[in-house]
Design a protein around this motif. Structure first.
Motif, PDB file in Angstrom:
ATOM      1  N   PHE A  77       0.940  -1.242   0.031  1.00 32.42           N
ATOM      2  CA  PHE A  77       0.041   0.013  -0.012  1.00 32.42           C
ATOM      3  C   PHE A  77       1.062   1.282  -0.015  1.00 32.42           C
ATOM      4  CE2 PHE A  77       1.180  -0.812   4.375  1.00 32.42           C
ATOM      5  CZ  PHE A  77       1.221   0.146   5.055  1.00 32.42           C
ATOM      6  N   VAL A  78       0.307   2.399  -0.385  1.00 30.97           N
ATOM      7  CA  VAL A  78       1.192   3.527  -0.256  1.00 30.97           C
ATOM      8  C   VAL A  78       1.127   3.838   0.998  1.00 30.97           C
ATOM      9  CG1 VAL A  78       1.095   6.127  -1.198  1.00 30.97           C
ATOM     10  CG2 VAL A  78       0.341   4.124  -2.630  1.00 30.97           C
ATOM     11  N   CYS A  79       2.370   4.184   1.658  1.00 31.94           N
ATOM     12  CA  CYS A  79       2.240   4.422   3.055  1.00 31.94           C
ATOM     13  C   CYS A  79       2.792   6.109   3.131  1.00 31.94           C
ATOM     14  CB  CYS A  79       3.605   3.364   3.757  1.00 31.94           C
ATOM     15  SG  CYS A  79       4.922   3.552   3.056  1.00 31.94           S
ATOM     16  N   PRO A  80       2.214   6.484   4.231  1.00 31.80           N
ATOM     17  CA  PRO A  80       2.401   7.767   4.733  1.00 31.80           C
ATOM     18  C   PRO A  80       3.726   8.014   5.131  1.00 31.80           C
ATOM     19  CG  PRO A  80       0.861   6.751   6.368  1.00 31.80           C
ATOM     20  CD  PRO A  80       1.205   5.915   5.388  1.00 31.80           C
ATOM     21  N   VAL A  81       4.326   9.263   5.177  1.00 30.71           N
ATOM     22  CA  VAL A  81       5.620   9.462   5.226  1.00 30.71           C
ATOM     23  C   VAL A  81       5.908   9.180   6.918  1.00 30.71           C
ATOM     24  CG1 VAL A  81       7.357  11.666   5.700  1.00 30.71           C
ATOM     25  CG2 VAL A  81       5.738  11.419   3.662  1.00 30.71           C
ATOM     26  N   GLU A  82       4.788   9.374   7.682  1.00 29.02           N
ATOM     27  CA  GLU A  82       5.186   9.246   9.086  1.00 29.02           C
ATOM     28  C   GLU A  82       5.383   7.624   9.444  1.00 29.02           C
ATOM     29  OE1 GLU A  82       0.792  10.266   8.624  1.00 29.02           O
ATOM     30  OE2 GLU A  82       2.493  11.000   8.082  1.00 29.02           O
ATOM     31  N   ASN A  83       5.150   7.051   8.339  1.00 30.26           N
ATOM     32  CA  ASN A  83       5.340   5.487   8.757  1.00 30.26           C
ATOM     33  C   ASN A  83       7.104   5.039   8.651  1.00 30.26           C
ATOM     34  OD1 ASN A  83       2.723   4.788   8.443  1.00 30.26           O
ATOM     35  ND2 ASN A  83       2.990   2.911   7.441  1.00 30.26           N
ATOM     36  N   LEU A  84       7.734   5.877   7.986  1.00 31.97           N
ATOM     37  CA  LEU A  84       9.071   5.777   7.925  1.00 31.97           C
ATOM     38  C   LEU A  84      10.151   6.921   8.505  1.00 31.97           C
ATOM     39  CD1 LEU A  84       9.418   4.415   4.217  1.00 31.97           C
ATOM     40  CD2 LEU A  84       9.279   3.025   6.471  1.00 31.97           C
ATOM     41  N   LEU A  85       9.347   8.222   8.548  1.00 33.04           N
ATOM     42  CA  LEU A  85      10.068   9.142   8.984  1.00 33.04           C
ATOM     43  C   LEU A  85       9.440  10.050  10.358  1.00 33.04           C
ATOM     44  CD1 LEU A  85      10.886  10.960   5.640  1.00 33.04           C
ATOM     45  CD2 LEU A  85      12.659   9.590   6.720  1.00 33.04           C
ATOM     46  N   VAL A  87       7.966  12.927  11.213  1.00 29.13           N
ATOM     47  CA  VAL A  87       7.762  14.315  10.370  1.00 29.13           C
ATOM     48  C   VAL A  87       7.862  15.791  10.940  1.00 29.13           C
ATOM     49  CG1 VAL A  87       5.274  15.359   9.542  1.00 29.13           C
ATOM     50  CG2 VAL A  87       5.684  12.656   9.478  1.00 29.13           C
ATOM     51  N   GLU A  88       8.152  15.666  12.370  1.00 28.97           N
ATOM     52  CA  GLU A  88       8.661  16.869  12.918  1.00 28.97           C
ATOM     53  C   GLU A  88      10.263  17.349  12.624  1.00 28.97           C
ATOM     54  OE1 GLU A  88       8.014  16.675  17.002  1.00 28.97           O
ATOM     55  OE2 GLU A  88       5.956  16.753  16.764  1.00 28.97           O
ATOM     56  N   GLU A  89      10.990  16.248  12.256  1.00 27.94           N
ATOM     57  CA  GLU A  89      12.293  16.646  11.776  1.00 27.94           C
ATOM     58  C   GLU A  89      12.312  17.194  10.503  1.00 27.94           C
ATOM     59  OE1 GLU A  89      15.469  13.920  12.865  1.00 27.94           O
ATOM     60  OE2 GLU A  89      14.779  13.362  14.826  1.00 27.94           O
ATOM     61  N   LEU A  90      11.409  16.296   9.621  1.00 27.96           N
ATOM     62  CA  LEU A  90      11.304  16.754   8.243  1.00 27.96           C
ATOM     63  C   LEU A  90      10.811  18.259   8.118  1.00 27.96           C
ATOM     64  CD1 LEU A  90      11.818  15.718   5.181  1.00 27.96           C
ATOM     65  CD2 LEU A  90       9.361  15.039   5.200  1.00 27.96           C
ATOM     66  N   GLU A  91       9.991  18.671   8.884  1.00 28.86           N
ATOM     67  CA  GLU A  91       9.220  19.719   9.172  1.00 28.86           C
ATOM     68  C   GLU A  91      10.435  20.775   9.236  1.00 28.86           C
ATOM     69  OE1 GLU A  91       5.219  22.002  10.538  1.00 28.86           O
ATOM     70  OE2 GLU A  91       6.449  20.791  12.142  1.00 28.86           O
ATOM     71  N   GLN A  92      11.450  20.643  10.109  1.00 26.23           N
ATOM     72  CA  GLN A  92      12.398  21.612  10.613  1.00 26.23           C
ATOM     73  C   GLN A  92      13.301  21.826   9.266  1.00 26.23           C
ATOM     74  OE1 GLN A  92      13.015  23.313  13.287  1.00 26.23           O
ATOM     75  NE2 GLN A  92      10.983  22.540  13.819  1.00 26.23           N
ATOM     76  N   LEU A  93      13.515  20.906   8.491  1.00 31.28           N
ATOM     77  CA  LEU A  93      14.202  21.254   7.226  1.00 31.28           C
ATOM     78  C   LEU A  93      13.655  22.193   6.524  1.00 31.28           C
ATOM     79  CD1 LEU A  93      15.299  17.585   5.947  1.00 31.28           C
ATOM     80  CD2 LEU A  93      16.620  19.310   7.104  1.00 31.28           C
ATOM     81  N   TRP A  94      12.219  22.387   6.528  1.00 38.98           N
ATOM     82  CA  TRP A  94      11.491  23.388   5.622  1.00 38.98           C
ATOM     83  C   TRP A  94      11.600  24.505   6.579  1.00 38.98           C
ATOM     84  CZ3 TRP A  94       7.213  22.623   1.775  1.00 38.98           C
ATOM     85  CH2 TRP A  94       6.636  23.793   1.741  1.00 38.98           C
TER      86      TRP A  94
END
Length: 139
Positions: A77-85, A87-94
């Motif tokens: 299935f297409v998995c959401p980003v939060e299944n592997l990462l 998301v708060e750290e990814l948001e910090q890059l932004w």
């Protein structure tokens, strides 16, 4: 001791082992895509990832079949980003301006109107290891 340890889970659940191997490839691909986007000063449209196992707070909730008991999740299935990462750290890059990240759905007109989609897109395709002459360059 409740549940399964990692070795037992991997031994008795080949789908979990395949899922973890696929997740590793997703992470490596993302790392490379982030480096390219950063070097080119471009936004990164996140890849669409497939998962072979559902995510659960407790592994024994999904083992051995990789689907929560009673669920009808089709695999893969297409998995959401939060299944592997994280998301708060990814948001910090932004937020820090290090890298602009967009969802994989950005290029899908049914999710995002044309005016919100990028004017130019650079597509990078990765070759499988076999096409790279053995995939390690360690000769």
């Amino acid at each position: 001791k409740d549940g399964w340890d990692v070795d037992t889970a991997l031994r008795h659940t080949p789908r979990l082992a395949a899922h973890l191997a696929l997740a590793d490839k997703h992470i490596v691909g993302l790392r490379n895509a982030m480096a390219i986007a950063r070097a080119l000063g471009r936004e990164l449209i996140m890849p669409r990832w497939l998962c072979l196992c559902e995510r659960a707070q407790a592994p024994w909730d999904i083992l051995p079949g990789c689907v929560k008991v009673g669920a009808s999740t089709p695999l893969p299935f297409v998995c959401p980003v939060e299944n592997l990462l994280d998301v708060e750290e990814l948001e910090q890059l932004w937020l820090t301006g290090y890298l602009q990240v967009r969802p994989w759905t950005l290029l899908n007109a049914s999710f995002h109107p044309q005016q919100h989609r990028p004017a130019a897109v650079t597509t990078v395709k990765w070759l499988p290891d076999e096409a790279e002459g053995g995939g390690g360059g360690g000769s």
